[in-house]
Every structure is written in C-alpha cells, then in structure tokens.
Motif scaffolding. Structure first.
Motif, PDB file in Angstrom:
ATOM      1  N   PHE A 197      67.365  23.325  39.382  1.00 32.57           N
ATOM      2  CA  PHE A 197      67.482  23.551  40.825  1.00 32.57           C
ATOM      3  C   PHE A 197      66.158  24.119  41.345  1.00 32.57           C
ATOM      4  N   LEU A 198      65.476  23.340  42.150  1.00 36.94           N
ATOM      5  CA  LEU A 198      64.223  23.779  42.765  1.00 36.94           C
ATOM      6  C   LEU A 198      64.238  23.465  44.252  1.00 36.94           C
ATOM      7  N   SER A 199      63.659  24.342  45.037  1.00 39.44           N
ATOM      8  CA  SER A 199      63.486  24.050  46.461  1.00 39.44           C
ATOM      9  C   SER A 199      62.325  23.076  46.628  1.00 39.44           C
ATOM     10  N   ARG A 200      62.160  22.530  47.816  1.00 42.18           N
ATOM     11  CA  ARG A 200      61.029  21.633  48.077  1.00 42.18           C
ATOM     12  C   ARG A 200      59.706  22.331  47.771  1.00 42.18           C
ATOM     13  N   GLU A 201      59.583  23.572  48.196  1.00 42.00           N
ATOM     14  CA  GLU A 201      58.345  24.328  47.964  1.00 42.00           C
ATOM     15  C   GLU A 201      58.115  24.550  46.476  1.00 42.00           C
ATOM     16  N   GLU A 202      59.185  24.828  45.724  1.00 38.38           N
ATOM     17  CA  GLU A 202      59.049  25.041  44.280  1.00 38.38           C
ATOM     18  C   GLU A 202      58.682  23.743  43.560  1.00 38.38           C
ATOM     19  N   ILE A 203      59.192  22.604  44.049  1.00 39.97           N
ATOM     20  CA  ILE A 203      58.820  21.319  43.460  1.00 39.97           C
ATOM     21  C   ILE A 203      57.329  21.061  43.647  1.00 39.97           C
ATOM     22  N   ILE A 204      56.828  21.313  44.848  1.00 41.00           N
ATOM     23  CA  ILE A 204      55.407  21.101  45.131  1.00 41.00           C
ATOM     24  C   ILE A 204      54.545  22.002  44.247  1.00 41.00           C
ATOM     25  N   THR A 205      54.972  23.253  44.064  1.00 33.62           N
ATOM     26  CA  THR A 205      54.246  24.166  43.169  1.00 33.62           C
ATOM     27  C   THR A 205      54.252  23.643  41.739  1.00 33.62           C
ATOM     28  N   SER A 206      55.398  23.125  41.302  1.00 38.83           N
ATOM     29  CA  SER A 206      55.517  22.564  39.953  1.00 38.83           C
ATOM     30  C   SER A 206      54.590  21.370  39.771  1.00 38.83           C
ATOM     31  N   LEU A 207      54.483  20.527  40.790  1.00 42.89           N
ATOM     32  CA  LEU A 207      53.576  19.384  40.728  1.00 42.89           C
ATOM     33  C   LEU A 207      52.120  19.845  40.612  1.00 42.89           C
ATOM     34  N   LYS A 208      51.742  20.823  41.395  1.00 40.57           N
ATOM     35  CA  LYS A 208      50.371  21.338  41.350  1.00 40.57           C
ATOM     36  C   LYS A 208      50.065  21.958  39.992  1.00 40.57           C
ATOM     37  N   ASP A 209      51.034  22.673  39.434  1.00 36.68           N
ATOM     38  CA  ASP A 209      50.846  23.269  38.108  1.00 36.68           C
ATOM     39  C   ASP A 209      50.659  22.189  37.050  1.00 36.68           C
ATOM     40  N   PHE A 210      51.410  21.104  37.170  1.00 33.14           N
ATOM     41  CA  PHE A 210      51.268  20.009  36.208  1.00 33.14           C
ATOM     42  C   PHE A 210      49.891  19.370  36.320  1.00 33.14           C
ATOM     43  N   VAL A 211      49.404  19.166  37.532  1.00 26.23           N
ATOM     44  CA  VAL A 211      48.083  18.566  37.734  1.00 26.23           C
ATOM     45  C   VAL A 211      46.996  19.419  37.093  1.00 26.23           C
ATOM     46  N   SER A 212      47.155  20.726  37.156  1.00 23.85           N
ATOM     47  CA  SER A 212      46.127  21.619  36.616  1.00 23.85           C
ATOM     48  C   SER A 212      46.258  21.873  35.122  1.00 23.85           C
ATOM     49  N   SER A 213      47.463  21.670  34.561  1.00 20.19           N
ATOM     50  CA  SER A 213      47.667  22.046  33.157  1.00 20.19           C
ATOM     51  C   SER A 213      48.214  20.935  32.254  1.00 20.19           C
ATOM     52  N   GLY A 214      48.911  19.934  32.828  1.00 19.74           N
ATOM     53  CA  GLY A 214      49.559  18.918  32.009  1.00 19.74           C
ATOM     54  C   GLY A 214      50.827  19.414  31.340  1.00 19.74           C
ATOM     55  N   ILE A 215      51.376  20.516  31.846  1.00 15.01           N
ATOM     56  CA  ILE A 215      52.560  21.131  31.231  1.00 15.01           C
ATOM     57  C   ILE A 215      53.696  21.190  32.242  1.00 15.01           C
ATOM     58  N   ILE A 223      65.246  17.110  38.023  1.00 16.08           N
ATOM     59  CA  ILE A 223      65.223  18.052  39.139  1.00 16.08           C
ATOM     60  C   ILE A 223      66.198  17.545  40.199  1.00 16.08           C
ATOM     61  N   LEU A 224      67.174  18.358  40.539  1.00 12.68           N
ATOM     62  CA  LEU A 224      68.203  17.959  41.486  1.00 12.68           C
ATOM     63  C   LEU A 224      67.583  17.635  42.848  1.00 12.68           C
ATOM     64  N   ASP A 225      67.945  16.475  43.392  1.00 15.39           N
ATOM     65  CA  ASP A 225      67.506  16.024  44.725  1.00 15.39           C
ATOM     66  C   ASP A 225      65.991  15.858  44.831  1.00 15.39           C
ATOM     67  N   TYR A 226      65.347  15.593  43.726  1.00 17.56           N
ATOM     68  CA  TYR A 226      63.878  15.514  43.689  1.00 17.56           C
ATOM     69  C   TYR A 226      63.318  14.538  44.733  1.00 17.56           C
ATOM     70  N   PHE A 227      63.760  13.280  44.697  1.00 19.84           N
ATOM     71  CA  PHE A 227      63.234  12.289  45.642  1.00 19.84           C
ATOM     72  C   PHE A 227      63.682  12.587  47.066  1.00 19.84           C
ATOM     73  N   ASN A 228      64.875  13.117  47.225  1.00 17.03           N
ATOM     74  CA  ASN A 228      65.367  13.438  48.566  1.00 17.03           C
ATOM     75  C   ASN A 228      64.533  14.535  49.215  1.00 17.03           C
ATOM     76  N   LEU A 229      64.248  15.590  48.466  1.00 19.72           N
ATOM     77  CA  LEU A 229      63.514  16.728  49.014  1.00 19.72           C
ATOM     78  C   LEU A 229      62.054  16.404  49.298  1.00 19.72           C
ATOM     79  N   LEU A 230      61.510  15.402  48.595  1.00 20.12           N
ATOM     80  CA  LEU A 230      60.113  15.027  48.806  1.00 20.12           C
ATOM     81  C   LEU A 230      59.960  13.843  49.766  1.00 20.12           C
TER      82      LEU A 230
END
Length: 396
Positions: A197-215, A223-230
């Motif tokens: 369960f992630l909010s839209r803002e938390e999903i965006i943060t998770s994406l940025k973290d992945f871009v910087s770390s690959g983790i 992620i629940l409602d991933y495509f809907n929230l984005l």
C-alpha cells in the motif's frame, strides 16, 4: 442477410474461447477474440457482417454460454444467436472434420494456460490497474461489487463494455437467482497475493529511489492501484461500493456518485482525472516497467536484489529513456547475493553470468562500453544478447 455462421467454442472454468475446428462440409466458420474485445464490439461485428444466424457450437459442457447468448439476443440488431452442442452439430450435418477432432482438442488444452494462474493474473491486473496493451482502452475486464445486486443496476452501456470473459469480484457467495453472465470469483480466492500500500507520492519516491540505486525497498509482489494512481490505466476495471463507482481498489478516485451512470460519462470523468494524475516526463518510461522489477524482487524474498537496467544508476549513470524506447527494452540484469543473472523479457529466458559479464552488459545497454574491455569477452556478451538460443546457460 448473409447465411448461418458457426463459432466452435470451449469453456474452461467459465472462460470461453474460440477454437480452430473446421468441418469438411461447406459451412461458414468464425473465430472471435472474447478476451480483448467488448460485448459491444461483438454486437457491432455481427451487425456489420449481416449474419442471419450466429451459432455457438460448444464442444464441452458450458454453464455460462447460454447466459451470454440470452444477453446478446436482447441487444442484437437482427442476427439471432443460438447455442448448439458439438454432438448435435455432427448429427445435423453428418459432419466430418479436416483433422481429427480429439487431437485438436488435446492441442487446445495443451496451449491454454493454467486457468487458476490466469484468474490470479487477472486479479493482479485489477489490483494494480496494469493490463496488456492488446486490450483496447475502455474495454472493462474486471469489476468489484461490494453488493452483488449492483450488477443489475449497471447501465446497459457499461455492461456492453465488458468483455465476454470479464470477471466480477465479490466478497461472499451469492444466490444463483441473480442473473449474471460474467464470471464471478470471490476475492478470498486470492488471499495469498502480497500487496504493498503506497500513496501516489510514495510511489513517485520509490521510483526515484530505484533510478538512483537499482533497488526495490520492499518485498511485496505488487503495488496496489499502481497504474491508477499514476494516471496510466485505461479504464479496464471498476470498483463499486457505497452506491458509487471508483477507478481504484482503495476507493480514492471516484468516477461517479451513482451506480447507474452511463459509459460515456464514466469515460469523460476518467479522462479528466487521468490528465491530473499524469506521471512526469522523466519518470514516465521507468514507471511503466517498474512493476516487473517489483515482481522479480519479491520472488527472492530472502535476498537483497540489485538491478542493472537502462533506467537506474549503477556503474554508469541511468540512460535517458523515453516511452518510445520501451518497444526495444528487452533485457535487464540483477544480482542476488553473489549470483548474477540477465533476463530476456520477450522470450522469458534467464542466464546465469559472472560479475565481468554483468559489467559489460550494463555498458552495452547504456551505450557506455569502455575502450579497455577485453574484446573476446565483449563478443561473448554481444553473442548471447543476439542469439540466446539456450533456455538456461552458465557463463564462467
């Protein structure tokens, strides 16, 4: 009007599929994709073809097909749609087939995916809003009904937007006297699916973290409602609860305060909301593929996973990727503990490699190959990426 046409179908746990059976006798045979087209598409198709009678010939026992035919006949513009068992067709036409029918049916069974896995994947699509691109926008594949009686309150235009193999999700058993032509599944059948369960803002943060770390920092498989929230979904699913219609499972994106709203109004509201939720340009490409890495990461629950992709920083900086580049994205690598792998998305082949291979692989996918790389090893890497003829290999 054109003459009678036959569509040979089989049903497996409610899923109806056309099958490639062709009688020797001169009868017209049709084939239709019941997964990626809506009921409205089918009605338009038979109207355009101007058939007088359209007959579904069922090769096994069906509990859904007659319900579907009843609904179709209430909404067709002239073509009469009928149901016939294969044995009756054979007797009526003294039919023989170009190929042994039993062999054909066995091949159909072999080709079909495990039906339980198919239902599980469908529910995952509902949970995330992430569907195959082959499904046209607006074809509704799944609806969750808090109360099963809501089905009969849906507007006809919404019902026609369902695919013939659409699925209705409910909390509990329902009485059979409620007439539903769709497949019905209880959500308790899918309790093992682990959701984040992630909010839209938390999903965006998770994406940025992945871009910087690959983790990926969590081990849930989706992620629940991933495509809907984005703002990336295409109105393939609905959640109906508290007398209202929502785009998402969490009931945060409301499309209508009325269950009986028509499809045109739903589509308009959906379009307006989608513009407000659009993902930023720099994250748009990685956002589309991130669920793949989430799922791979979850499959190695006991191990940390480090990904090597064009989208994230590693030995080299992340490559600037556009949505147009996704068509050519087919390879990614990852480290699981001390083990290294590369994976091909298009043919689903996994290769175990070593650290040197993975370093060179990263340089290739990011167009950053060092000049001092051993040319023999570089050729090995390129050869694997171009040929990958074996389903699994060890490269030491």
């Amino acid at each position: 009007m054109n003459s009678v046409i036959y569509n040979f179908v089989r049903e497996d746990s409610g899923i109806i599929q056309s099958i490639a059976i062709k009688p020797k006798k001169n009868v017209k045979v049709d084939y239709f994709d019941f997964d990626n087209n809506s009921i409205e598409d089918f009605l338009d198709y038979i109207d355009f073809m101007n058939y007088s009678t359209y007959i579904f010939v069922c090769i096994n026992t069906s509990y859904r097909l007659q319900k579907i035919i009843d609904f179709l006949n209430k909404n067709t513009r002239g073509t009469r749609i009928k149901y016939q068992q294969l044995d009756d067709f054979i007797k009526e036409h003294n039919a023989r087939f170009e190929k042994d029918i039993n062999q054909l049916l066995e091949k159909e069974k072999e080709k079909s995916n495990d039906v339980n896995l198919r239902f599980e994947n469908g529910y995952k699509a509902y949970l995330t809003g992430m569907y195959p691109d082959s499904i046209p926008s607006g074809v509704i594949k799944h609806i969750f009904l808090e109360d099963i009686s809501y089905f009969n309150k849906l507007d006809l235009s919404v019902l026609k937007s369902l695919s013939i193999n659409s699925c209705i999700y409910i909390n509990n058993d329902f009485e059979e006297n409620i007439e539903i032509f769709a497949i019905v599944k209880k959500i308790t059948d899918f309790n093992k699916i682990k959701k984040k369960f992630l909010s839209r803002e938390e999903i965006i943060t998770s994406l940025k973290d992945f871009v910087s770390s690959g983790i990926v920092e969590f081990k849930e498989s989706l992620i629940l409602d991933y495509f809907n929230l984005l703002g990336m979904s295409k109105l393939h699913s609905l959640t109906i609860s508290d007398g209202a219609i929502f785009l998402d499972c969490q009931k945060k994106i409301k499309l209508s305060n009325k269950v009986g709203v028509n499809k045109f109004n739903l589509q308009n509201i959906f379009s307006i909301l989608g513009e407000k939720l659009t993902t930023s340009k720099e994250l748009s490409a990685v956002a589309k593929v991130y669920p793949i890495f989430v799922a791979v990461n979850a499959s190695f629950n006991a191990y940390p996973v480090k990904f090597i992709t064009p989208f994230n920083r590693g030995k080299y900086l992340a490559k600037e990727m556009q949505n147009s580049d996704l068509a050519n994205f087919s390879w990614f690598g990852f480290k699981k503990g001390k083990e290294c792998f590369v994976f091909n998305l298009k043919n689903r082949r996994l290769f175990r490699v070593n650290n040197l291979f993975l370093d060179i692989f990263e340089g290739i996918i990011k167009n950053e190959v060092d000049n001092d790389i051993n040319q023999s090893v570089l050729r090995d890497v390129r050869r694997l990426l171009l040929e990958n003829e074996r389903s699994f290999t060890d490269i030491e």
